[in-house]
Write an enzyme that holds these catalytic residues in place. Structure first.
Site, PDB file in Angstrom:
ATOM      1  N   LYS A 158      28.946  67.571  26.843  1.00  0.00           N
ATOM      2  CA  LYS A 158      28.981  66.498  27.684  1.00  0.00           C
ATOM      3  C   LYS A 158      27.831  65.832  27.596  1.00  0.00           C
ATOM      4  O   LYS A 158      27.919  64.867  27.565  1.00  0.00           O
ATOM      5  CB  LYS A 158      29.770  67.404  28.477  1.00  0.00           C
ATOM      6  CG  LYS A 158      31.269  67.658  28.288  1.00  0.00           C
ATOM      7  CD  LYS A 158      31.982  68.145  29.892  1.00  0.00           C
ATOM      8  CE  LYS A 158      31.393  68.907  30.712  1.00  0.00           C
ATOM      9  NZ  LYS A 158      31.720  70.595  30.088  1.00  0.00           N
ATOM     10  N   ARG A 175      35.929  68.845  38.200  1.00  0.00           N
ATOM     11  CA  ARG A 175      36.818  70.247  37.457  1.00  0.00           C
ATOM     12  C   ARG A 175      37.516  71.237  37.979  1.00  0.00           C
ATOM     13  O   ARG A 175      38.026  72.629  37.379  1.00  0.00           O
ATOM     14  CB  ARG A 175      35.453  71.295  37.687  1.00  0.00           C
ATOM     15  CG  ARG A 175      34.636  71.329  36.319  1.00  0.00           C
ATOM     16  CD  ARG A 175      32.950  72.210  37.053  1.00  0.00           C
ATOM     17  NE  ARG A 175      32.608  72.819  35.536  1.00  0.00           N
ATOM     18  CZ  ARG A 175      31.885  72.561  35.460  1.00  0.00           C
ATOM     19  NH1 ARG A 175      30.930  71.230  35.560  1.00  0.00           N
ATOM     20  NH2 ARG A 175      30.704  73.819  34.184  1.00  0.00           N
ATOM     21  N   ARG A 196      21.856  77.106  21.880  1.00  0.00           N
ATOM     22  CA  ARG A 196      20.827  75.938  22.687  1.00  0.00           C
ATOM     23  C   ARG A 196      19.380  76.763  23.487  1.00  0.00           C
ATOM     24  O   ARG A 196      19.000  75.635  23.139  1.00  0.00           O
ATOM     25  CB  ARG A 196      21.906  74.941  24.085  1.00  0.00           C
ATOM     26  CG  ARG A 196      22.718  75.400  25.393  1.00  0.00           C
ATOM     27  CD  ARG A 196      23.868  74.751  25.301  1.00  0.00           C
ATOM     28  NE  ARG A 196      24.267  75.478  26.738  1.00  0.00           N
ATOM     29  CZ  ARG A 196      24.967  74.296  27.900  1.00  0.00           C
ATOM     30  NH1 ARG A 196      25.686  74.003  27.389  1.00  0.00           N
ATOM     31  NH2 ARG A 196      25.681  75.205  28.979  1.00  0.00           N
ATOM     32  N   ARG A 230      19.309  79.075  30.194  1.00  0.00           N
ATOM     33  CA  ARG A 230      19.929  78.828  31.958  1.00  0.00           C
ATOM     34  C   ARG A 230      20.874  80.008  32.343  1.00  0.00           C
ATOM     35  O   ARG A 230      20.835  80.726  31.813  1.00  0.00           O
ATOM     36  CB  ARG A 230      21.206  77.825  31.244  1.00  0.00           C
ATOM     37  CG  ARG A 230      20.942  76.497  31.674  1.00  0.00           C
ATOM     38  CD  ARG A 230      22.243  75.295  31.034  1.00  0.00           C
ATOM     39  NE  ARG A 230      23.947  75.910  32.294  1.00  0.00           N
ATOM     40  CZ  ARG A 230      24.603  75.016  31.678  1.00  0.00           C
ATOM     41  NH1 ARG A 230      24.684  73.823  31.673  1.00  0.00           N
ATOM     42  NH2 ARG A 230      25.817  75.658  32.846  1.00  0.00           N
ATOM     43  N   ARG A 250      33.002  81.176  32.418  1.00  0.00           N
ATOM     44  CA  ARG A 250      32.653  79.840  32.197  1.00  0.00           C
ATOM     45  C   ARG A 250      34.142  79.185  31.631  1.00  0.00           C
ATOM     46  O   ARG A 250      34.898  78.156  31.922  1.00  0.00           O
ATOM     47  CB  ARG A 250      32.103  79.152  32.007  1.00  0.00           C
ATOM     48  CG  ARG A 250      30.736  79.529  33.515  1.00  0.00           C
ATOM     49  CD  ARG A 250      29.526  79.689  33.056  1.00  0.00           C
ATOM     50  NE  ARG A 250      28.817  78.165  31.894  1.00  0.00           N
ATOM     51  CZ  ARG A 250      28.186  78.156  31.241  1.00  0.00           C
ATOM     52  NH1 ARG A 250      27.265  78.933  30.681  1.00  0.00           N
ATOM     53  NH2 ARG A 250      27.419  76.765  29.817  1.00  0.00           N
TER      54      ARG A 250
END
Ligand code: AMP
Length: 186
Positions: free
Chosen positions: A13, A88, A127, A131, A142
């Site tokens: 996203k 969400r 990635r 984070r 998640r």
């Protein structure tokens, strides 16, 4: 033009939002980024949401909606935005629809990125953004939260016939082309 970029964590996203932003000249609103900025700046909001985010749970709806409501008052959003990571939950979607209708506008399109689950986990782990919620445990949480609380948002917008499913696999450019076609055909 208000566009919702929808999909599970790792669907791409954020990456696609940047390309859509450039092409359609629309500002990008990412609630996750706003929370990360608040945490970096050690604001009271940041302190409140840090442990929630680290565990992969969702920040309470009232806080998220209040944040978006405040942000949308900025002039740069006058012609709409690309919403990434919001709404969400169904409750957020309902509040969002009301908020937009009070401004005399509405959701134009929901682009739902489709990516197989194994690919999502692989992408997030590789990635390497550093984070604090990109640990394997938080990622699994998640994904669980996504299926339980976020996936039903799609049905909410399907009822309004606003959802466009887009294959989220392949190169970044190929995926963007699919999204662009979808938005331009709309
Ligand atoms: P993201 O950058 O969109 O992956 O969001 C990272 C984290 O921020 C999520 O796992 C949640 O803890 C929090 N967050 C971001 N957007 C929302 C939202 N719309 N509702 C609730 N929590 C959110």
């Amino acid at each position: 033009m208000n566009i919702i970029l929808f999909g599970p964590p790792g669907a791409g996203k954020g990456t696609q939002a940047v390309l859509i932003q450039k092409h359609f000249d629309l500002p990008h609103l990412s609630t996750g980024e706003m929370f990360r900025t608040a945490i970096r700046n050690k604001t009271s909001l940041g302190l409140e949401v840090k442990s929630i985010m680290d565990s992969g749970e969702l920040v309470p709806d009232e806080k998220v909606v209040a944040l978006v409501d405040e942000e949308l008052k900025k002039e740069k959003y006058a012609d709409g935005a690309i919403f990434d990571g919001f709404p969400r939950t169904v409750a957020q979607a309902v509040s969002f629809d009301t908020l937009l209708s009070e401004k005399g506008t509405s959701v134009y399109s929901v682009i739902a990125l489709q990516v197989p689950e194994e690919e999502l986990i692989r992408r997030i782990l590789s990635r390497g953004e550093g984070r604090s919620d990109d640990t394997e445990e938080a990622i699994r949480n998640r994904l669980g939260v996504y299926h339980r609380e976020t996936a039903p948002v799609l049905a909410h917008y399907q009822q309004k016939q606003l959802v466009h499913q887009v294959d989220g696999t392949g190169s970044v450019e190929t995926i963007f082309e699919r999204i662009r076609e979808q938005l331009e055909d709309n």
